[in-house]
Every structure is written in C-alpha cells, then in structure tokens.
Design an enzyme around this catalytic site. Sequence first.
Site, PDB file in Angstrom:
ATOM      1  N   SER A 147       0.869  -1.361  -0.059  1.00  0.00           N
ATOM      2  CA  SER A 147      -0.018  -0.063  -0.199  1.00  0.00           C
ATOM      3  C   SER A 147       1.076   1.487  -0.032  1.00  0.00           C
ATOM      4  O   SER A 147       1.756   1.171  -0.871  1.00  0.00           O
ATOM      5  CB  SER A 147      -0.878  -0.057   1.092  1.00  0.00           C
ATOM      6  OG  SER A 147      -1.990   0.827   0.905  1.00  0.00           O
ATOM      7  N   ASP A 412      -8.496  -5.288  -6.163  1.00  0.00           N
ATOM      8  CA  ASP A 412      -7.728  -4.113  -5.176  1.00  0.00           C
ATOM      9  C   ASP A 412      -8.326  -2.583  -5.785  1.00  0.00           C
ATOM     10  O   ASP A 412      -7.549  -2.484  -6.592  1.00  0.00           O
ATOM     11  CB  ASP A 412      -6.606  -4.242  -4.843  1.00  0.00           C
ATOM     12  CG  ASP A 412      -5.931  -3.108  -3.973  1.00  0.00           C
ATOM     13  OD1 ASP A 412      -6.857  -2.429  -3.507  1.00  0.00           O
ATOM     14  OD2 ASP A 412      -4.658  -2.963  -3.772  1.00  0.00           O
ATOM     15  N   HIS A 437      -6.215  -6.357  -1.896  1.00  0.00           N
ATOM     16  CA  HIS A 437      -5.141  -5.391  -1.270  1.00  0.00           C
ATOM     17  C   HIS A 437      -4.087  -6.239  -0.710  1.00  0.00           C
ATOM     18  O   HIS A 437      -4.158  -7.003   0.568  1.00  0.00           O
ATOM     19  CB  HIS A 437      -5.912  -4.434  -0.264  1.00  0.00           C
ATOM     20  CG  HIS A 437      -5.236  -3.320  -0.161  1.00  0.00           C
ATOM     21  ND1 HIS A 437      -4.345  -2.563  -1.126  1.00  0.00           N
ATOM     22  CD2 HIS A 437      -4.335  -2.512   0.927  1.00  0.00           C
ATOM     23  CE1 HIS A 437      -3.723  -1.501  -0.679  1.00  0.00           C
ATOM     24  NE2 HIS A 437      -3.652  -1.492   0.512  1.00  0.00           N
TER      25      HIS A 437
END
Length: 470
Positions: A147, A412, A437
Amino acid sequence: MENGNLGAPGAFEDNETPAPKWFSQKLDHSNPSDLRTWNQRYYMNDSFYDYEDPGPIFLMIGGEGPADPRWMVKGTWIEYAKLFKALCFNLEHRYYGESRPTTDLSVKNLQFLSSQQALADLANFINAMNQKLKLRKNVKWMVFGGSYPGSLAAWLRMKYPHLVYGAVSSSAPLLAKVDFMEYFQVVVKALREKTGGDDCVNHLKEGMQQVDMMLKANPEVIEKEFKVCSPFQGVSANDLKNFFNSIADDFADLVQYNEDNRFSVDEKYKNVTINTVCKILTDSEGNKAAYKKLAEFNAITLEKSHETCMDYNYGKMINELRAVEWKENTGGARQWMYQTCTEFGFYQTSSGAADIFGNHFDLDFFVQQCMDIFGQKYNLDFIRNAVAWTNTKYGALDIEVTRVVYVQGSVDPWHALGILKTQDNGAPAIYINGTAHCANMYSPSDNDSTELTEARVEIQQFLDSWLREP
C-alpha cells in the site's frame, strides 16, 4: 475514506514476537542545522541470519498505522527470509504507533510528517545499521512494503540506489490523485466480476436509491433500519454526505480486503466476502426491500467494528480529527488525513460511480474536511498543488527505477493508481487476477488461487536473481 492500511498477517500461532528496539532519528532531515532527535521504534529478527556467512538484509517499511511485531514472524517476506537467510527489520513510520517525533500533533508539528522525511528516516536507519552491525560493503538491502509503504519501497530504491539494492512494491498507489473517482469504479467492477453478472450491483443501486428517497419522505424508517446514533431531524448537508459515505465505505472495505488471509479478521467474519454479501443483497426470499438488505449488511459491519450504532455526525468526526494529543490519535487517522491534504489526495469520491452510490460524497466533501481539520489554507488549490508536486518529485507512473517488482491485484481498488504492466525488464510488474489489497504479502493458505501462488513464486525468483548478481 479507506486508507490502504495493511492488515496483520494471517493464521497466527503463539510465535515469539521480538521486543521493540529504538533508534535515535533526526527530526528534520532537510535542515542540517536542526539537531533535534526523537526515538523511532523498530523490530529485528535475526533467527534466519548467519553472522559467519551473512546473507541479505530485508527491511519492511512501516506505513500509516502502528508497526505490528507479528509481521516479524509471519507473512510471505518471512518465507523468503528463511530461504535467503536474511536479517529482517521493520521500521515504524514517523508519527504513527509509538514513533512520536513531537510533543503533540498540532499543525505546526505536523510539518515534519511527509513521505520525503520518511524516506530519509529509512536511509538514515540503513546507514546506521550498516555501521552498527559492521555489515560488509556490498551487503544487499531488499525493501518490502504494501500500500503506501509499497510506494515508499519503490521511491526509496529510486532515491537511494546506493543503499537499497531491490524492492518489492505491493498494491502501491504511485500516482497521487486528488479526485480518486476510480476507487469506487473498481469496487463496482469487482462486485460484478466476482459474482458473474449485474445482479448484485443492481440491487445495491436500487437500495441506495430507496435510502435516498426514504430519507426525504420517511427518515425514521432509515434511522431504525440503519441503527443510526441520532435522528436525521435538522442534520446538516455534511452529516448526510457522511451517512452515504459510510454505507459506501462498507463496500469499499469488503472489496479491498476480499478473501485475504489477514490475521486481523475475526474468524467469525472470515466469511464476510463479496459473494456472501451479494447473496444477502440478491436474496429474493421473503421479498425484502433492497434498502433492508443494505441495512442487514450495515448491521454486520457495525457488529464487526464493535459499534452499537452508526455515527454519521460530521461535526463529531471533525472534532475527533482535530484532537492534537497523542493518546487520542493512536490509530493514525489525523496523521493520514494530513498526508492526504498535503501530499496525496486519494479522495475516494462518488463521482466515478454516481450511478450506483448516488453522487453524495463528491470532492468538495473531502476538501472541506481538510479545511475544517487543519485550517482554511488547505483548500482545493492547495491540495492540487501539493499532489502535482508529489508526482513531479517521484515521477508517478513514469518512475525511472530498476530492480523493483510491482505487484497489484485486480480486485484491489488501489490498483487504479499503480503500475500494472512491465515497462522494462529491470522493473517487472505482476498483475494478479482476482486478488485484493496486498494479498501476496500474507502467509500462503490452502485457499489461495493458482494466480496468487504463482505470483509469490515469481517474486521469489526476482529476489533470487537479484541476490545472485555479483
């Protein structure tokens, strides 16, 4: 707004997690005459490392939340560490968790919170560990991040190539964007693809439209069904935007972390997936109205987050985010909001999927939050300029860097701001169909798809080839 926060790794036994260590870090790397320092938290695991015949150093980069020591004994990177006999570090990001550079989180003190300072922290840490552990000159540091830390991993390799040999950048939004309208477009697409048709999305759309109509005609029904904390009478426009944003965020969270192997998911809710929720929405038994099915999902998410009612009060939310004391900001919401207002944007607006969610939370709603929390100067022009500068600084999707593997999952929503195709062999991209994700970072499980299993092997092969280079 869904941040990209990485959950904790899955399926956990009582492994010994390492105790925290502390590193004396500079407050302001851009000002040589500012000698102030603070203590940054980090973790170390040397159980796979052979000091006699040293292997590589693996560094997991901390992000917009507290560092979790469980990552030091679990996760795919630990499987790689065993294989390559790596020494493992995890450095917590400044201003999150216990890494507290300033006495409080006033706007004046938040000026030292930026990705640029975080990268300098990492560089400083690598230099210090090289000296402290007397590591050989040609030691290879490999960095890992998922991320926002996935972006930091790629940027660290680009900015400090003499310190970092390679990087695994997972689910990284490398393009900063003010109006991240694509987020909810991917959410809707994922609902369609995972259920093989329009049925689920159509019921969601119908439910949202019914909620919208009933709020005008019959608000007390919605109050009861959605278990709101306070009645809708006399509420502000921002309160209502917040209410609709909360319902949409339930779906954002559902899609972003669909079917992954996170430790942080309570066993009881492991089965809350796109498919099971869509089953609730499309169930024709009992002829339930669409809005009631939305309320049913809302009840599950309230229970999952240990909340007794749905709090949509805008003023209360703003007051919580205005709190400057550390003890009131352990989760990092104020800090991350500041980074979005001053560097990234990333506002997940309804403008891209207005036909499904209704256009209730547009860009103005998020810009207003920046101004209400941090001050009037943090307006749309300010944010646009800040985001443009971030993209200029790091190169966005035109980043020029080698030995970085970019990993993205099709489910995601953050993949919309990432690199999906290999630009050259020096910086390969892996796009995993059907995963959410940071899925590749979690410990392997028997339920993993072939694509996910293959992606983990492919990453391992890249690491192997880079580590073999003379």
